[in-house]
Write a protein that holds these residues in place. Structure first.
Motif, PDB file in Angstrom:
ATOM      1  N   UNK A  20     110.260  61.709  42.497  1.00 52.94           N
ATOM      2  CA  UNK A  20     110.897  62.489  41.435  1.00 52.94           C
ATOM      3  C   UNK A  20     110.553  61.987  40.036  1.00 52.94           C
ATOM      4  N   UNK A  21     109.718  60.942  39.973  1.00 53.32           N
ATOM      5  CA  UNK A  21     109.468  60.299  38.678  1.00 53.32           C
ATOM      6  C   UNK A  21     107.967  60.117  38.421  1.00 53.32           C
ATOM      7  N   UNK A  67     107.380  49.880  31.284  1.00 52.24           N
ATOM      8  CA  UNK A  67     108.016  49.690  32.584  1.00 52.24           C
ATOM      9  C   UNK A  67     109.080  50.771  32.680  1.00 52.24           C
ATOM     10  N   UNK A  68     108.905  51.678  33.642  1.00 49.55           N
ATOM     11  CA  UNK A  68     109.762  52.852  33.760  1.00 49.55           C
ATOM     12  C   UNK A  68     110.662  52.770  34.986  1.00 49.55           C
ATOM     13  N   UNK A  69     111.958  52.546  34.751  1.00 45.45           N
ATOM     14  CA  UNK A  69     112.956  52.590  35.806  1.00 45.45           C
ATOM     15  C   UNK A  69     113.614  53.960  35.815  1.00 45.45           C
ATOM     16  N   UNK A  70     114.442  54.207  36.808  1.00 46.04           N
ATOM     17  CA  UNK A  70     115.068  55.528  36.879  1.00 46.04           C
ATOM     18  C   UNK A  70     116.406  55.507  37.584  1.00 46.04           C
ATOM     19  N   UNK A 137     107.256  47.712  26.660  1.00 46.41           N
ATOM     20  CA  UNK A 137     108.573  48.297  26.454  1.00 46.41           C
ATOM     21  C   UNK A 137     109.153  48.773  27.783  1.00 46.41           C
ATOM     22  N   UNK A 138     110.472  48.861  27.818  1.00 41.42           N
ATOM     23  CA  UNK A 138     111.165  49.362  28.994  1.00 41.42           C
ATOM     24  C   UNK A 138     111.746  50.729  28.728  1.00 41.42           C
ATOM     25  N   UNK A 139     111.820  51.530  29.780  1.00 41.98           N
ATOM     26  CA  UNK A 139     112.382  52.867  29.656  1.00 41.98           C
ATOM     27  C   UNK A 139     113.169  53.205  30.919  1.00 41.98           C
ATOM     28  N   UNK A 140     114.120  54.115  30.751  1.00 45.17           N
ATOM     29  CA  UNK A 140     114.980  54.553  31.845  1.00 45.17           C
ATOM     30  C   UNK A 140     114.945  56.071  31.892  1.00 45.17           C
ATOM     31  N   UNK A 141     114.598  56.620  33.061  1.00 45.86           N
ATOM     32  CA  UNK A 141     114.536  58.064  33.238  1.00 45.86           C
ATOM     33  C   UNK A 141     115.800  58.542  33.951  1.00 45.86           C
TER      34      UNK A 141
END
Length: 152
Positions: A20-21, A67-70, A137-141
């Motif tokens: 889904x990401x 870095x993409x978390x979700x 950088x970090x990101x949250x979906x």
């Protein structure tokens, strides 16, 4: 056709394997724009993942690593309750467990949500140390909202 002769990504994205990401869709990018590495739990924990990131940074000249978390990450959920993980899934957990424990110490209402964010921050710190010459950088979906939040 433009990318057939060589890649020209502007960023490396270390994202989760969750179907889904997909980073290209999440960030509305086309072929060749992102150098994507996907592993459950978006962890920078083994030489293969780190080598892939290094290729994007040093080999392709990407000045940015994301870095993409979700939301509702299955790997982080498993790390919150390691007894529920079996087989090879259990091998995914050791690099995530420290983030779960750090999040647990803050006694959040939603441990998985807090642990996903802490996991991103943990891997941003690791990659920042390993690749000090680029921005990490970090990101949250958020799955339901379809939005990305930069984490600090």
């Amino acid at each position: 056709t433009e990318q057939a002769q060589g890649q020209t990504p502007f960023a490396v994205v270390l994202g989760c394997a969750d179907s889904r990401v997909p980073p290209e869709i999440v960030f509305d990018q086309g072929i060749g724009d992102l150098f994507v590495i996907r592993v459950a739990g978006n962890t920078a924990a083994d030489d293969i993942t780190l080598g892939s990131i290094e290729f994007g940074v040093r080999g392709l000249g990407c000045p940015l690593v994301v870095v993409l978390g979700h939301e509702r990450c299955g790997a982080v959920t498993a790390a919150v309750d390691p007894a529920s993980a079996s087989g090879h899934v259990a091998a995914l957990l050791p690099p995530i467990v420290p983030a779960v424990e750090a999040a647990r110490a803050t006694q959040p209402d939603d441990l998985v949500h807090a642990a996903v964010r802490e996991n991103v921050r943990t891997h941003v710190a690791r990659l920042s140390d390993l690749f000090p010459d680029v921005a990490v950088v970090g990101a949250y979906f958020a799955l339901a909202a379809g939005t990305v939040e930069l984490l600090r």
